[in-house]
Design an enzyme around this catalytic site. Sequence first.
Site, mmCIF file in Angstrom:
data_model
loop_
_atom_site.group_PDB
_atom_site.id
_atom_site.type_symbol
_atom_site.label_atom_id
_atom_site.label_comp_id
_atom_site.label_asym_id
_atom_site.label_seq_id
_atom_site.Cartn_x
_atom_site.Cartn_y
_atom_site.Cartn_z
ATOM 1 N N PHE A 48 -8.259 3.534 -6.070
ATOM 2 C CA PHE A 48 -9.273 4.567 -6.306
ATOM 3 C C PHE A 48 -8.543 5.829 -6.744
ATOM 4 C CE2 PHE A 48 -11.548 1.737 -3.519
ATOM 5 C CZ PHE A 48 -12.872 1.820 -3.930
ATOM 6 N N GLU A 70 1.277 4.139 -2.977
ATOM 7 C CA GLU A 70 1.040 4.636 -4.334
ATOM 8 C C GLU A 70 2.264 5.311 -4.930
ATOM 9 O OE1 GLU A 70 -2.794 3.904 -2.404
ATOM 10 O OE2 GLU A 70 -1.050 5.116 -1.800
ATOM 11 N N LEU A 82 0.858 -1.176 0.000
ATOM 12 C CA LEU A 82 0.000 0.000 0.000
ATOM 13 C C LEU A 82 0.901 1.235 0.000
ATOM 14 C CD1 LEU A 82 -3.180 0.372 2.224
ATOM 15 C CD2 LEU A 82 -1.874 2.309 1.377
ATOM 16 N N HIS A 109 -13.803 8.152 -1.880
ATOM 17 C CA HIS A 109 -13.869 7.114 -2.910
ATOM 18 C C HIS A 109 -14.736 7.544 -4.095
ATOM 19 C CE1 HIS A 109 -12.840 5.008 0.829
ATOM 20 N NE2 HIS A 109 -12.242 4.099 0.072
#
Length: 324
Positions: A83, A60, A58, A129
């Site tokens: 997302f 990005e 996790l 989201h």
Amino acid sequence: MAVLTFLQAINRALREEMRRDERILLMGEDIGRLGGVFRVTEGLQQEFGEERVVDMPLNECGIIGAAIGMAMTGLRPCPEIQFADFIYPAFDQIINELAKVRYRSGGQFSAPVVIRTPCGGGIRGGLYHSQSPEAHFVHTAGLQVVMPSTPSDARGLLKSALRGEDPVLFLEPKRLYRSLKEEISDEECLIPIGVARVAREGADATVLTYGAMTSVCLDAAELMAQGGSDLEVLDLRTLWPLDIEAVLASVRKTGRVVVVHEAPRACGYGAELVAQICERVIEYLQAPVVRVTGPDTPFPFAQENEYLPNVDKVVRGVQRVLKF
């Protein structure tokens, strides 16, 4: 021929391109064994193995940074950001590194990275989201920004992106993943980046839109046709490079324009469209251009339907330009 959902069309494009080119690899959080949170990459790790469909931490920033390095050494990575709302930790890597590889190297290097990410509202995801960040990336020279609105376009545009030599941000309206189905040809079908689609021909007003709003605008056009109004709906498909000639041709024909997107209004992508139109063909306009957008607030949870543009809002926007 097969009837595929938007999601299945993307999965098919990835599978076909990975079979065609062994340099293509996928990377992202939970995309392998799980198949992604929306199951877009389901079954791909089983076929291509863990070295080509990589479950990443996790992180990005790390995902995109690793993809840039891979691309500069000959691979063709296609990272997924779970997302679009989570893309901001990777913003520096995308804006300051990925978008500038070709420029800063004087053309000696390219970075053929295709970043896939689900975007937009419509699934009651709340403020973390449901965002639509396309304007941030259109503003950055060196990036191509794509947002399809149909399963066939999703397949054809993604295949073109994966065969290109420059970075592409491929935005996938998540509300369309399972809500749209379309008959898809078994034959090869590439849709060139930078070419808009006339989703509905008309003569009274032009509606410029993209992504999930295309079907909303088509519904609004059908509703207004019952009252005698003939709307042209232009699905941009590629936000940058913009098919400006298609936009101008439609504006010259109708003289009235409504721009529809679900991202907030202030400094949104629609403002660029309005500026391009006014700078180039203002003499053809018979009314001020109207924008139908999301409001300038964080994306809500309980009031999602009030936030998003819908058929009624589009109709009211078109009525404004027709009555001017």
